[in-house]
Design a protein around this motif. Structure first.
Motif, short mmCIF file in Angstrom:
data_model
loop_
_atom_site.label_atom_id
_atom_site.label_comp_id
_atom_site.label_asym_id
_atom_site.label_seq_id
_atom_site.Cartn_x
_atom_site.Cartn_y
_atom_site.Cartn_z
N GLU A 131 -6.34 -2.92 2.44
CA GLU A 131 -5.63 -3.07 1.17
C GLU A 131 -4.56 -4.15 1.32
OE1 GLU A 131 -2.67 -0.12 -1.25
OE2 GLU A 131 -4.57 0.74 -0.59
N ASP A 133 -2.14 -2.70 -6.23
CA ASP A 133 -1.94 -2.27 -7.61
C ASP A 133 -3.24 -1.90 -8.29
OD1 ASP A 133 -2.94 -4.79 -7.66
OD2 ASP A 133 -1.28 -5.69 -8.75
N GLU A 134 -4.37 -2.16 -7.62
CA GLU A 134 -5.67 -1.78 -8.16
C GLU A 134 -6.14 -0.44 -7.60
OE1 GLU A 134 -7.36 -6.38 -8.54
OE2 GLU A 134 -8.10 -5.04 -6.96
N SER A 150 -3.80 2.05 -5.84
CA SER A 150 -2.62 2.69 -5.27
C SER A 150 -2.91 4.15 -4.94
CB SER A 150 -1.44 2.59 -6.25
OG SER A 150 -1.77 3.20 -7.48
N LYS A 182 6.62 4.72 -1.62
CA LYS A 182 5.67 4.37 -2.67
C LYS A 182 4.26 4.20 -2.11
CE LYS A 182 4.58 0.71 -6.01
NZ LYS A 182 5.03 -0.59 -6.60
N HIS A 183 4.17 3.55 -0.95
CA HIS A 183 2.85 3.27 -0.37
C HIS A 183 2.47 4.27 0.72
CE1 HIS A 183 2.36 -0.50 -2.55
NE2 HIS A 183 3.64 -0.76 -2.29
N ILE A 221 -1.06 -5.87 -0.28
CA ILE A 221 0.08 -5.67 -1.16
C ILE A 221 0.69 -7.04 -1.47
CG2 ILE A 221 2.36 -4.60 -1.43
CD1 ILE A 221 1.46 -2.45 0.53
N GLN A 259 -2.49 7.74 -5.13
CA GLN A 259 -1.93 8.71 -6.07
C GLN A 259 -1.99 10.13 -5.53
OE1 GLN A 259 -0.39 7.70 -8.75
NE2 GLN A 259 -0.99 5.54 -8.50
#
Length: 301
Positions: free
Chosen positions: A144, A49-50, A52, A160-161, A146, A54
């Motif tokens: 990373e 969430d820091e 992600s 999403k990921h 999650i 995009q």
């Protein structure tokens, strides 16, 4: 590498990627901006969430063969591994190492299930979720983390990921009413197996602790933990403290015995040296006496 994105429909049954739809079928040149694998180990891996992803460029579906050849060249292959990771150990680390090195250019995302989800489907944990998250952030293979990862991977989560492949050992994992929670991942060609490390697991570690419970309880009482903190009864506390006193006494006796043996050995060595020197002096004295008073002695009366 820039790519040309059309407003074409996604494959049937698969979620659309961000950037797939363009008004009127227009083509737009997009460049991949996916996070890159960590190149430094001076900081822990970030949370999803820091940082992600995009990236708006189309995230084309890859085959395992393509990924092994290093395709695509303009972005890393995003590999996902999940688990509980309680009492993080070398078996966990080796599995993540395998997941990280599956392809020439991999970005490893690790999902860690929350306490609520884990206690519901698997059982109580030794470490809480925050401790387990932090353990993963400090593993060198992880790019990373999650938090609060799902028990079953949904198309929405994968989209999403932007996950290309899921890495896990190939043993069917029955849980949450399913014979194998990774079955749909395998059928989609997104599953890559890793090998389990024999002889080490969280259950094995807990078994050792339970087996040697008395030893660890006594040790921690010595270190200042209270009986309440250790969930030790009043009677057992007294028993453990008595055993600790007995062990201390045994250790003192052992030290005295060792020092006594050491003293005796030193006395024996000294005695041996004294006897040897006395014998040498005696031979010298007798030789001098014979030389002086013997038949051919030098003394003349």
């Amino acid at each position: 590498m820039p790519v040309l994105a059309r407003g074409a429909e996604s494959e049937p049954g698969l979620p659309k990627r961000p950037g797939d739809e363009r008004p009127g079928g227009a083509m737009e040149e997009l460049e991949h901006t996916c996070p890159q694998p960590r190149l430094t180990l001076t900081a822990p891996a970030p949370f999803a969430d820091e940082t992600s992803c995009q990236c708006r460029a189309p995230h084309e579906k890859l085959t395992i063969a393509q990924a092994r050849l290093g395709t695509p060249v303009d972005r890393p292959v995003r590999v996902y591994a999940d688990g509980i990771f309680d009492l993080f150990h070398s078996g966990h680390a080796r599995a993540l190492m395998q997941a990280k090195t599956l392809f020439p250019n991999s970005y490893l995302l690790v999902g860690v299930c929350s306490d609520d989800l884990t206690h519901k489907f698997k059982g109580f944990t030794v470490m809480n979720e925050t401790e387990r998250y932090e353990a993963l952030r400090h593993c060198r293979y992880v790019d990373e983390v999650i938090r609060d990862a799902p028990w079953t991977l949904t198309p929405e989560f994968l989209e999403k990921h932007k996950i290309d492949f899921v890495a896990h050992d190939d043993i069917p994992y029955s849980s949450a009413g399913s014979d194998d929670v990774y079955k749909h991942i395998k059928e989609a060609g997104m599953f890559v197996p890793t090998q389990r490390t024999e002889g080490i697991s969280t259950s094995d570690i807990i078994t050792r602790i339970v087996r040697d419970y008395d030893v660890y309880a006594r040790r921690n009482l010595q270190r200042g933990y209270t009986a309440k903190e250790l969930n030790v009864s009043f009677i057992n506390e007294k028993k453990y403290r008595f055993q600790n006193q007995v062990d201390k006494m045994k250790e003192k006796v052992k030290n005295v015995e060792e020092k006594s043996k050491e003293f005796v050995n030193k006395v024996e060595e000294k005695s041996h040296d004294l006897i040897q020197k006395w014998e040498e002096k005696s031979r010298e004295f007798i030789g001098n006496f014979l030389e002086l008073f013997g038949p051919d002695g030098a003394l003349v009366t």
